[in-house]
Design an enzyme around this catalytic site. Structure first.
Site, PDB file in Angstrom:
ATOM      1  N   GLU A  48       0.826  -1.214   0.000  1.00  0.00           N
ATOM      2  CA  GLU A  48       0.000   0.000   0.000  1.00  0.00           C
ATOM      3  C   GLU A  48       0.858   1.261   0.000  1.00  0.00           C
ATOM      4  OE1 GLU A  48      -3.020   0.473  -0.658  1.00  0.00           O
ATOM      5  OE2 GLU A  48      -3.708  -1.584  -0.633  1.00  0.00           O
ATOM      6  N   TYR A 131      -6.333   6.965   3.729  1.00  0.00           N
ATOM      7  CA  TYR A 131      -6.614   5.877   2.785  1.00  0.00           C
ATOM      8  C   TYR A 131      -5.841   4.612   3.174  1.00  0.00           C
ATOM      9  CZ  TYR A 131      -5.738   2.644  -0.865  1.00  0.00           C
ATOM     10  OH  TYR A 131      -5.572   1.458  -1.517  1.00  0.00           O
ATOM     11  N   ASP A 149      -9.658   4.719  -2.906  1.00  0.00           N
ATOM     12  CA  ASP A 149      -8.500   5.188  -3.673  1.00  0.00           C
ATOM     13  C   ASP A 149      -9.004   5.805  -4.980  1.00  0.00           C
ATOM     14  OD1 ASP A 149      -9.186   3.078  -5.312  1.00  0.00           O
ATOM     15  OD2 ASP A 149      -7.204   2.148  -5.302  1.00  0.00           O
TER      16      ASP A 149
END
Ligand code: SF4
Length: 355
Positions: A48, A131, A149
């Site tokens: 990520e 996020y 996202d």
């Protein structure tokens, strides 16, 4: 996925996207197949961070390189920051690499090597924003977190025809994503939506004919799919000028270490003029010599400005440098220097010019 608590259209969207994911999930090195055991939190976190502002295609080889070299978060914490920065070279947005190492050290030293599972606790880690915290909580720990996202933003804006321009529209998009996120399997659902955005509900020419939620999609019903999400009016990017210095003796060039703070901080690089706003690319060279200047050899785009680079070249058999931050690097091994893309482009240009 438990979708009983959602209103009818939202329930249908959740169920259709979930079913589509079971058949069509992308196979990615950091993922577990749909419905199987949760993946390693270290892998989820690493991927990520790498995926922030970067495509899946670009990240895959870096993810594999990092996990081969540093198989656990403790291994990464023990690494030299300079080695982590060099291994990151080419991936861009280098503050991520510094924070990555800092976060690995924090998790190892303060949390016994165990990532926290709650979104609110993840948010406190270096380099982990809203996020990323939601994505890790949902994907690695199965927590019900609302993940949005850029791919999901586009998909959801179209599904619900949200026409408030970004960034204001983000609040409505998040609320809509909240309405379709199931209580169980939020991680699989987030990844299903990411896949949908990346492969079907693409920015240009969405493949509505094979979309599992075509019947529920408000933008499709209106026939204005590409209108969503509504972007703010674009402002032209300012252009900056820079001058890099190529200092060569006996098949070696001089490399500097950039200041620890600021853009590309702590990375190895060609000496340069600092390329601050207001520079005109005519900086004085760091030493006297016979300099040849090549104009505008590289153009590079950053988020907030574009950069045009001139290269000043000085080649001699004997050059004296008195800075401890400089290092002579063999041109034959320049690929190992871990130069950021901007500087690697300049080196490539110079080596090509000599052929
Ligand atoms: Fe996107 Fe088209 Fe599917 Fe709507 S129908 S979600 S616009 S791919």
């Amino acid at each position: 996925m438990a979708v009983d608590s959602l209103p009818a259209t939202a329930r249908k969207i959740t169920a259709n996207i979930g079913a589509h994911y079971v058949d069509k999930a992308r196979i990615l090195p950091w993922r577990s197949p749909p419905g199987s055991n949760l993946p390693d939190p270290y892998h989820v976190w690493l991927s990520e961070i790498m995926l922030q502002q970067t495509t899946v295609g670009a990240v895959k080889s870096y993810f594999e390189k990092f996990t081969r070299r540093w198989p656990t978060v403790q291994d990464l914490a023990r690494a030299d920051e300079a080695d982590v920065m060099a291994a990151w070279a080419g991936l861009g947005y280098y503050a991520r690499a510094r924070n990555l190492h800092k976060c690995a050290v924090d998790v190892t030293e303060k949390m016994n090597g165990i990532f926290p599972r709650k979104e609110s606790e993840l948010l406190g880690l270096p380099g982990v924003g809203a996020y990323t915290a939601a994505a890790i909580a949902a994907i690695a720990f199965g927590e019900r977190a609302v993940v949005v996202d850029a791919n999901i933003e586009r998909l959801v804006a179209r599904l619900f025809a949200i026409d408030t321009p970004l960034p204001k529209g983000k609040t409505e998009i998040r609320a809509a994503m909240d309405a379709i996120t199931p209580k169980q399997g939020a991680g699989d659902f987030a990844q299903a939506c990411m896949d949908m955005g990346a492969t079907i509900c693409t920015s240009k020419n969405p493949k509505c004919d094979i979309c599992p939620v075509q019947k529920q999609c408000a933008a499709h019903a209106l026939g204005t799919m590409e209108y969503f999400p509504v972007k703010p009016a674009k402002r032209a990017k300012p252009v900056r000028r820079a001058r890099f210095f190529w200092i060569e003796q006996q098949d070696r060039i001089l490399l500097a270490t950039r200041p620890p703070k600021g853009m590309l901080g702590g990375m190895r690089a060609l000496p340069d003029d600092g390329w601050a706003a207001g520079n005109d690319g005519h900086a004085t060279p760091p030493m006297a010599g016979e300099w040849r200047v090549h104009d505008n050899i590289v153009q590079h785009s950053f988020t907030h400005f574009s950069l045009e680079v001139d290269l000043a070249v000085y080649q001699d058999e004997k050059i004296v440098t008195n800075s401890d931050d400089n290092i002579w690097w063999a041109l034959d091994d320049i690929a190992e220097a871990g130069l950021p893309t901007l500087y690697a482009k300049a080196v490539k240009w110079k080596l090509k010019e000599e052929i």
